[in-house]
Design a protein around this motif. Structure first.
Motif, PDB file in Angstrom:
ATOM      1  N   VAL B 105      52.888  42.990  17.245  1.00  0.00           N
ATOM      2  CA  VAL B 105      51.935  42.413  18.204  1.00  0.00           C
ATOM      3  C   VAL B 105      52.156  43.062  19.568  1.00  0.00           C
ATOM      4  CG1 VAL B 105      51.206  40.277  19.355  1.00  0.00           C
ATOM      5  CG2 VAL B 105      51.914  40.224  16.951  1.00  0.00           C
ATOM      6  N   LYS B 106      51.072  43.289  20.280  1.00  0.00           N
ATOM      7  CA  LYS B 106      51.149  43.753  21.660  1.00  0.00           C
ATOM      8  C   LYS B 106      50.968  42.531  22.551  1.00  0.00           C
ATOM      9  CE  LYS B 106      49.168  47.188  19.004  1.00  0.00           C
ATOM     10  NZ  LYS B 106      50.390  47.529  18.310  1.00  0.00           N
ATOM     11  N   LEU B 107      52.058  42.082  23.147  1.00  0.00           N
ATOM     12  CA  LEU B 107      52.034  40.878  23.979  1.00  0.00           C
ATOM     13  C   LEU B 107      51.680  41.296  25.404  1.00  0.00           C
ATOM     14  CD1 LEU B 107      55.409  39.667  22.527  1.00  0.00           C
ATOM     15  CD2 LEU B 107      53.266  38.415  22.185  1.00  0.00           C
ATOM     16  N   ILE B 108      50.583  40.766  25.917  1.00  0.00           N
ATOM     17  CA  ILE B 108      50.132  41.181  27.248  1.00  0.00           C
ATOM     18  C   ILE B 108      50.283  40.006  28.216  1.00  0.00           C
ATOM     19  CG2 ILE B 108      48.234  42.130  28.592  1.00  0.00           C
ATOM     20  CD1 ILE B 108      49.238  44.012  26.349  1.00  0.00           C
ATOM     21  N   GLY B 109      51.250  40.119  29.110  1.00  0.00           N
ATOM     22  CA  GLY B 109      51.486  39.084  30.115  1.00  0.00           C
ATOM     23  C   GLY B 109      50.696  39.399  31.370  1.00  0.00           C
ATOM     24  N   ILE B 110      49.612  38.660  31.563  1.00  0.00           N
ATOM     25  CA  ILE B 110      48.766  38.922  32.739  1.00  0.00           C
ATOM     26  C   ILE B 110      49.244  38.073  33.918  1.00  0.00           C
ATOM     27  CG2 ILE B 110      46.747  39.648  31.414  1.00  0.00           C
ATOM     28  CD1 ILE B 110      45.584  36.838  31.802  1.00  0.00           C
ATOM     29  N   SER B 111      48.822  38.483  35.110  1.00  0.00           N
ATOM     30  CA  SER B 111      49.186  37.772  36.354  1.00  0.00           C
ATOM     31  C   SER B 111      50.677  37.475  36.380  1.00  0.00           C
ATOM     32  CB  SER B 111      48.369  36.488  36.486  1.00  0.00           C
ATOM     33  OG  SER B 111      46.999  36.802  36.504  1.00  0.00           O
ATOM     34  N   ALA B 112      51.454  38.528  36.141  1.00  0.00           N
ATOM     35  CA  ALA B 112      52.901  38.375  35.976  1.00  0.00           C
ATOM     36  C   ALA B 112      53.612  38.189  37.312  1.00  0.00           C
ATOM     37  CB  ALA B 112      53.450  39.613  35.259  1.00  0.00           C
ATOM     38  N   GLY B 113      54.905  37.909  37.218  1.00  0.00           N
ATOM     39  CA  GLY B 113      55.727  37.750  38.416  1.00  0.00           C
ATOM     40  C   GLY B 113      55.210  36.601  39.276  1.00  0.00           C
ATOM     41  N   VAL B 114      54.972  36.894  40.558  1.00  0.00           N
ATOM     42  CA  VAL B 114      54.450  35.855  41.456  1.00  0.00           C
ATOM     43  C   VAL B 114      52.984  36.124  41.807  1.00  0.00           C
ATOM     44  CG1 VAL B 114      56.692  35.190  42.378  1.00  0.00           C
ATOM     45  CG2 VAL B 114      55.432  37.041  43.475  1.00  0.00           C
ATOM     46  N   SER B 115      52.255  36.780  40.883  1.00  0.00           N
ATOM     47  CA  SER B 115      50.850  37.094  41.135  1.00  0.00           C
ATOM     48  C   SER B 115      50.036  35.852  41.486  1.00  0.00           C
ATOM     49  CB  SER B 115      50.214  37.736  39.897  1.00  0.00           C
ATOM     50  OG  SER B 115      50.783  38.988  39.646  1.00  0.00           O
ATOM     51  N   TYR B 116      50.394  34.729  40.881  1.00  0.00           N
ATOM     52  CA  TYR B 116      49.637  33.507  41.142  1.00  0.00           C
ATOM     53  C   TYR B 116      50.046  32.845  42.454  1.00  0.00           C
ATOM     54  CZ  TYR B 116      47.361  33.241  36.513  1.00  0.00           C
ATOM     55  OH  TYR B 116      46.570  33.455  35.422  1.00  0.00           O
ATOM     56  N   GLY B 117      51.000  33.453  43.154  1.00  0.00           N
ATOM     57  CA  GLY B 117      51.354  33.028  44.512  1.00  0.00           C
ATOM     58  C   GLY B 117      51.541  31.540  44.681  1.00  0.00           C
TER      59      GLY B 117
END
Lengths: 281, 320
Positions: B105-117
């Motif tokens: 599976v290709k696991l795609i973590g979007i809005s990673a880190g502190v992107s969501y502020g």
């Protein structure tokens, strides 16, 4: 395989389960004895899975969600010819591929399981892929009753109904016990039938230790077109061994040598009755 | 040296466009979402390829379990969900159904880190490198710009083992490719050459490394090397050891907890290889994360051109 042949297989399988668990000094005895008739019917009557077609994308799929009853699955896979039965003498030994839960290191296993609440979602993925590719195969899993408390199962139940995965069948090995005690005392799952039906599945109930009844049910899937099938298989934990049936300590209890021979005697008697019946016919 | 370019397209958008071009040529490409097609910029994908998108609802455990089941049937599955949920809520499915069962599976973590502020810690993923590094049979990638993102997605599609790719949603300018024009998962890229100090970043922290290197060059004549260590696992040991060979300071910079991520991976390698460079891990400290936008959080913790220049000067014992 005829019903009588299946019955004989079940007795033989029970003897082998006890043999290899006793040899290993470890295993989930009670659950393996409750699930074995389901596996017997699936592998010997229902599914088109064998060593010859195991690399064929069109084969049926079986993923054992209640991974701890792996000894029953090993015995059936060995009988199907996936590997030599004597390999099971290494069960749970250092460097053996035959560990205490299903692993793809063993030929015939579709997935590595053991953590509870995983099999159904994987099977839903298998079933959805088969639908997308127009493959007529069916996907089966056996769930434990204790593992129905896992929330992930209910996520998968919702999704499988949404996608109308009528090529998917989940069998509940409903032996009414888990490691701490009766399901009803640990965390009640009743009314399980109504819950599953409310999630959009077609449900039927069957005696899960009766190979004839299981055959009748599992050979006539789906229960309802357009819905995934959920078979509540009422079973007995420790089935077939009088002193184990319904007795909690056999969840993962290992018989002493004396207990082992007493169990084998019981099974030999059952075997004899079946073979005499066969000669009689 | 070529300056940082100014167009700023989010890596997220590039991910979506790349997936569409892949899906056009390969019907086995499937996207699985957990009510995340909007946040994953996948609405156009869903319109163009309705048969190649699977929605499971807000059920991340099921997202990964179903993806494993699809992948085991030969599908090329991109499981897309915010990194915070994907790598925590469904961690056991990642460990067992994907990595242990070897379903690619290709696991795609979007809005990673502190992107969501300012949405807060529920929506931050400062643990994903750490937890996934400890799981066997998992490749971890954090592309820094649009080029690396597109390449990572293309290469992931062809991979036959599990991979986790995480990126943010902020516009990212293209970084200089003259030194290292190619991208290959597992091989870090040198963005800028320099022998006085090495910055090693990953994902959206490579840009502030570049900014710091510019500042240090202009104000102090300090020449910094900048590496985009986009693959956290397996680590490009050769590149890291070569960068550290001159015994000059090394600063790692990550949008992740200082525990268990890129910095500790590099530190472990260097220390065990006998390197004794001055060394600093810059990341999110082990504390209740300050509130604010991603940029404000970065600035607060010194993940900025000025902050990193300051850290570099301290390591170099240059008084400002």
């Amino acid at each position: 395989m005829t019903t009588r042949e299946l019955k004989i297989k079940s007795v033989e399988y029970r003897k082998k389960i006890l043999k290899y668990i006793c040899n290993a000094g470890a295993g989930h005895t009670g659950g393996s004895l409750s699930i074995i008739d389901i596996l017997n019917v699936l592998y010997n009557r229902v599914m088109n899975v064998s060593p010859d077609n195991f690399d064929d994308p069109g084969r049926d799929r079986y993923v054992q969600s209640k991974g701890h009853s792996v000894e029953a699955l090993y015995v059936v896979l060995a009988d199907k010819g996936f590997f030599p039965e004597e390999d099971l003498l290494t069960l749970c030994r250092y460097q053996s591929p035959y560990i205490g839960h299903p692993t793809r290191k063993v030929r015939g296993m579709e997935q590595n399981t053991g953590g509870l609440g995983h099999g159904l979602a994987i099977c839903a993925g298998n079933a959805l892929a088969a639908k997308k590719d127009g493959l007529p195969l069916r996907v089966y899993t056996v769930l434990g009753d204790g593992e129905m408390a896992e929330g992930s199962n209910w996520e998968a139940l919702m999704m499988a109904a949404h996608y109308k995965l009528d090529n998917l069948c989940a069998v509940l090995d409903y032996n009414k016990q888990q490691i701490t005690g009766a399901n009803a005392d640990v965390i009640g799952l009743e009314p399980i039938r109504k819950k599953i039906e409310a999630f959009g599945w077609a449900v039927c109930e069957v005696d899960g230790n009766d190979v004839e009844a299981l055959t009748e049910t599992l050979e006539n899937l789906p229960i309802e077109q357009g819905k995934p099938s959920f078979v509540i298989a009422h079973t007995v934990k420790g089935k077939g061994i009088s002193y184990m049936e319904g007795v909690l300590k056999w969840h993962h209890g290992v018989p002493s040598p004396g207990q082992y021979y007493a169990a084998i005697n019981e099974l030999d008697t059952a075997f004899q009755a079946l073979t005499e019946e066969k000669i009689g016919v | 040296m070529e300056m940082v370019r100014t167009e700023a397209i989010p890596n997220l958008n590039v991910f979506s466009e790349t997936l569409q071009s892949l899906a056009e040529q390969d019907r086995d490409i499937l996207v699985v979402t957990s009510d995340s097609r909007g946040s994953g910029k996948l609405v156009p994908f869903g319109v163009r390829f309705p048969e190649q998108i699977v929605e499971v609802g807000i059920a991340e455990q099921n997202l990964v379990g179903v993806s494993a089941g699809l992948a085991s049937m030969g599908k090329k599955v991109f499981a897309v969900s915010p990194a915070c949920f994907l790598t925590a809520r469904s961690l056991e499915q990642i460990k067992n159904d994907v990595a242990y069962s070897d379903n690619p599976v290709k696991l795609i973590g979007i809005s990673a880190g502190v992107s969501y502020g300012a949405l807060g810690s529920t929506h931050h993923s400062l643990h994903d490198f750490a937890v996934l590094r400890a799981i066997h049979n998992m490749t971890i990638v954090a592309p820094c710009d649009n080029f690396e993102t597109a390449e990572a997605i293309r290469q992931a599609a062809a991979m036959t083992s599990p991979v986790y790719i995480r990126f943010g949603k902020k516009g990212m300018p293209l970084l200089d490719r003259s030194l290292d024009p190619d991208f290959q998962i597992g091989k870090g890229r040198t963005i800028r050459a320099g022998d006085d100090l090495t910055f090693i970043g990953a994902g959206e922290t490579v840009l502030p490394c570049e900014t710091a290197a510019n500042l240090l060059a202009e104000k102090y004549g300090i020449k910094c090397r900048v590496i985009s260590l986009h693959t956290i696992k397996p680590l490009d040991e050769k590149l890291i050891l070569a960068a550290a060979a001159n015994d000059r300071p090394v600063i790692t910079v990550e949008e992740h907890s200082v525990h268990g991520g890129l910095g500790e991976a590099v530190a472990s390698l260097l220390f065990q290889q006998g390197c004794r460079n001055k060394f600093k891990i810059v990341g999110l400290p082990d504390e209740y994360t300050v509130s604010g936008s991603q940029t404000e959080i970065f600035d607060h913790y010194g993940i900025s051109g000025e902050g990193l220049a300051h850290t570099a000067l301290a390591l170099l014992q240059i008084k400002t």
